[in-house]
Structures are given as structure tokens and as C-alpha cells.
Design a protein around this motif. Structure first.
Motif, PDB file in Angstrom:
ATOM      1  N   GLU A  22       0.815  -1.215   0.000  1.00  9.98           N
ATOM      2  CA  GLU A  22       0.000   0.000   0.000  1.00  9.98           C
ATOM      3  C   GLU A  22       0.850   1.267   0.000  1.00  9.98           C
ATOM      4  O   GLU A  22       0.523   2.236  -0.695  1.00  9.98           O
ATOM      5  N   TYR A  23       1.938   1.259   0.776  1.00 10.71           N
ATOM      6  CA  TYR A  23       2.735   2.478   0.929  1.00 10.71           C
ATOM      7  C   TYR A  23       4.231   2.278   0.655  1.00 10.71           C
ATOM      8  O   TYR A  23       4.876   3.158   0.075  1.00 10.71           O
ATOM      9  N   PRO A  65       5.442   2.078  -3.283  1.00  7.29           N
ATOM     10  CA  PRO A  65       5.383   3.394  -3.931  1.00  7.29           C
ATOM     11  C   PRO A  65       6.467   4.352  -3.436  1.00  7.29           C
ATOM     12  O   PRO A  65       7.070   5.071  -4.238  1.00  7.29           O
ATOM     13  N   ARG A  98      -2.920   6.936 -14.023  1.00  3.67           N
ATOM     14  CA  ARG A  98      -4.079   6.973 -13.124  1.00  3.67           C
ATOM     15  C   ARG A  98      -5.247   7.727 -13.750  1.00  3.67           C
ATOM     16  O   ARG A  98      -6.414   7.326 -13.612  1.00  3.67           O
ATOM     17  N   SER A 154      -5.821  -2.021 -11.837  1.00  3.16           N
ATOM     18  CA  SER A 154      -5.180  -1.624 -10.592  1.00  3.16           C
ATOM     19  C   SER A 154      -4.388  -0.337 -10.769  1.00  3.16           C
ATOM     20  O   SER A 154      -3.435  -0.276 -11.554  1.00  3.16           O
ATOM     21  N   ASP A 155      -4.763   0.700 -10.027  1.00  2.00           N
ATOM     22  CA  ASP A 155      -4.015   1.967 -10.068  1.00  2.00           C
ATOM     23  C   ASP A 155      -2.580   1.786  -9.577  1.00  2.00           C
ATOM     24  O   ASP A 155      -1.639   2.350 -10.143  1.00  2.00           O
ATOM     25  N   HIS A 156      -2.434   1.012  -8.496  1.00  2.00           N
ATOM     26  CA  HIS A 156      -1.090   0.794  -7.961  1.00  2.00           C
ATOM     27  C   HIS A 156      -0.196   0.121  -8.988  1.00  2.00           C
ATOM     28  O   HIS A 156       0.966   0.503  -9.176  1.00  2.00           O
ATOM     29  N   ALA A 163       3.044   1.940 -10.809  1.00  2.40           N
ATOM     30  CA  ALA A 163       4.353   1.336 -10.560  1.00  2.40           C
ATOM     31  C   ALA A 163       5.034   0.955 -11.863  1.00  2.40           C
ATOM     32  O   ALA A 163       6.239   1.180 -12.039  1.00  2.40           O
ATOM     33  N   GLN A 193       4.668  -5.110  -6.477  1.00  2.00           N
ATOM     34  CA  GLN A 193       3.478  -4.291  -6.244  1.00  2.00           C
ATOM     35  C   GLN A 193       2.233  -5.003  -6.741  1.00  2.00           C
ATOM     36  O   GLN A 193       1.212  -5.051  -6.061  1.00  2.00           O
ATOM     37  N   ARG A 242      -1.201  -6.579  -4.489  1.00  2.00           N
ATOM     38  CA  ARG A 242      -2.589  -6.160  -4.676  1.00  2.00           C
ATOM     39  C   ARG A 242      -3.526  -7.365  -4.687  1.00  2.00           C
ATOM     40  O   ARG A 242      -4.681  -7.266  -4.256  1.00  2.00           O
TER      41      ARG A 242
END
Length: 229
Positions: free
Chosen positions: A37-38, A41, A79, A116-118, A122, A147, A151
Motif C-alpha cells: 500500500e505504501y 510506492p 491513473r 489496478s491503479d497501484h 508502478a 506491487q 494487490r
């Protein structure tokens, strides 16, 4: 649009990866969730900064630094591009489609699942970094893959959401790079000539500035006429 069909193989992969959360000790599973999650990134941001440290004094530093700026911008563009895609596909998240079947380690996730945005952000950063510095880019690509794994691990995306995110991030980073670099490179070059932003592309302390060819050459000695025979 109705949710995407989920083949049994995808559900098997989803349950297999997410099922690891139940088999791992709680603190380990929570750490993986935090990293997904953090942590990752933030690590990608750190890689962009490290790449700048490596390329800032190169002969073509303006182009390299512009590429690093594009890495961050590409993540944001990916995004933005995903907003209409997500609304069009309108795929619910897996824990919504399959209540009670998954271990959800990240609470409060709303919105649609695909893509998936993440994962897209990435991969966009990783591809843009690879175009600037292959070594750092390979590390970023490894982090992008991690990443995507996280998810699915935390139960908020299907595997195909992650694959779609990777494809979107790669497409944005590659297809829009020529136009982005055409704009960013002269901006960075111009900014580097100013006092406020000279740190973007600092010149080498020695050996980086061409010698001044306008200096007069030393005069050649001539024979004394009185000594001529």
C-alpha cells in the motif's frame, strides 16, 4: 458494463495468492500489506531520486533528468487514463463479488477493481526509469512486479486487474514518452541555466567545461636579425 467474467483459473490464482495471508504469521502478512500500500510506492520515489543522483552530471544530463520527471508524470497520467476505463468496465472488487471467501488486509477500498491503479503507476515509473538508467530500471521493474503481487495478496484486485494495470502503465510510459520528452528536455535544459534550478543538472567541478579557445596563443620566438649570417 457488467463485470468481467472470471475464469476458474483466475479464481484459483486469486485464492492461492490471497490464501497466503492466512498461512503467514499476522505481523508478516500485515507488513506485506503495508509494503504494497505504501512501502513500494515510496521505494519507487526513492529510486527516482537515486537515479537523478547518478545521472545529474552526465554530458546529456538534461535529457536524463527530463526522463526522470516523465517517470513521475507518467504515473499520474496512467491513473487519469484509468478513470474512464474503470467506469466503462465497472468491475467490482473481488471481495465484493465473493464475500466471505477472501482475507482482506486493506480496509476501506472502494471504487472499481479493473485496472489496478497501484500496478499501472508502478509499471509506468519502472518503464520510464529503465529508459533513463537500466540498472535502476531493473530494480524498479522488480518492485513493480512485487506491487502487483501484493494487490492480489491483500484481496483487493483480481490477477487480471494487475495485468491490465501493467499493460496500461507500460503503454503510457512508452507511447507518450516522445511527446513528453520533446517538451520536458528543453524545459530542464533552460531551468538548469538558472540560479534557482542549477542543481537539477550541475556541471562537473572539473573536466566538464570546454577550454576557452579565444585565448591568444603564445608568440613564437624568432631569430635575432643581427645574428643572421
Amino acid at each position: 458494463m457488467a463485470a468481467l467474467d472470471n475464469p476458474d483459473v483466475e479464481l484459483d490464482i486469486l485464492h492461492g495468492i490471497n490464501g497466503l495471508a492466512d498461512r503467514l504469521p499476522g505481523p508478516v502478512a500485515d507488513t506485506v500489506a503495508f509494503l504494497g500500500e505504501y512501502g513500494i510506492p515510496l521505494a519507487l520515489v526513492a529510486l527516482v531520486c537515486w537515479a537523478w543522483f547518478l545521472v545529474r552530471r552526465h554530458a546529456d544530463a538534461a535529457t536524463a533528468v527530463a526522463g526522470l520527471l516523465w517517470a513521475g508524470i507518467a504515473a499520474g497520467v496512467a491513473r487519469l487514463v484509468n478513470i474512464p476505463i474503470a467506469d466503462f468496465v465497472a468491475r467490482p472488487r473481488p471481495f465484493v463479488d465473493h464475500p466471505g471467501e477472501l482475507t482482506v488486509l486493506v480496509e476501506g477500498k472502494g471504487g472499481w477493481s479493473f485496472v489496478s491503479d497501484h500496478a499501472s503507476a508502478a509499471m509506468a515509473v519502472a518503464i520510464a526509469l529503465f529508459l533513463v538508467h537500466r540498472g535502476v530500471g531493473l530494480v524498479a521493474l522488480a518492485l513493480a512486479l512485487c506491487q502487483g503481487f501484493t494487490r492480489v495478496f491483500v484481496g483487493v484486485h483480481y490477477p487480471s486487474d494487475v495485468i491490465g494495470g501493467f499493460a496500461l502503465g507500460m503503454a503510457v510510459a512508452l507511447l507518450l514518452a516522445p511527446a513528453a520528452m520533446a517538451v520536458l528536455t528543453p524545459l530542464v535544459r533552460g531551468a538548469g541555466r538558472t540560479r534557482a534550478f542549477a542543481w537539477l543538472t550541475p556541471r562537473p567541478a572539473s573536466g566538464g567545461v570546454a577550454e576557452d579557445d579565444s585565448r591568444p596563443e603564445p608568440r613564437q620566438k624568432t631569430a635575432d636579425p643581427g645574428l643572421a649570417a
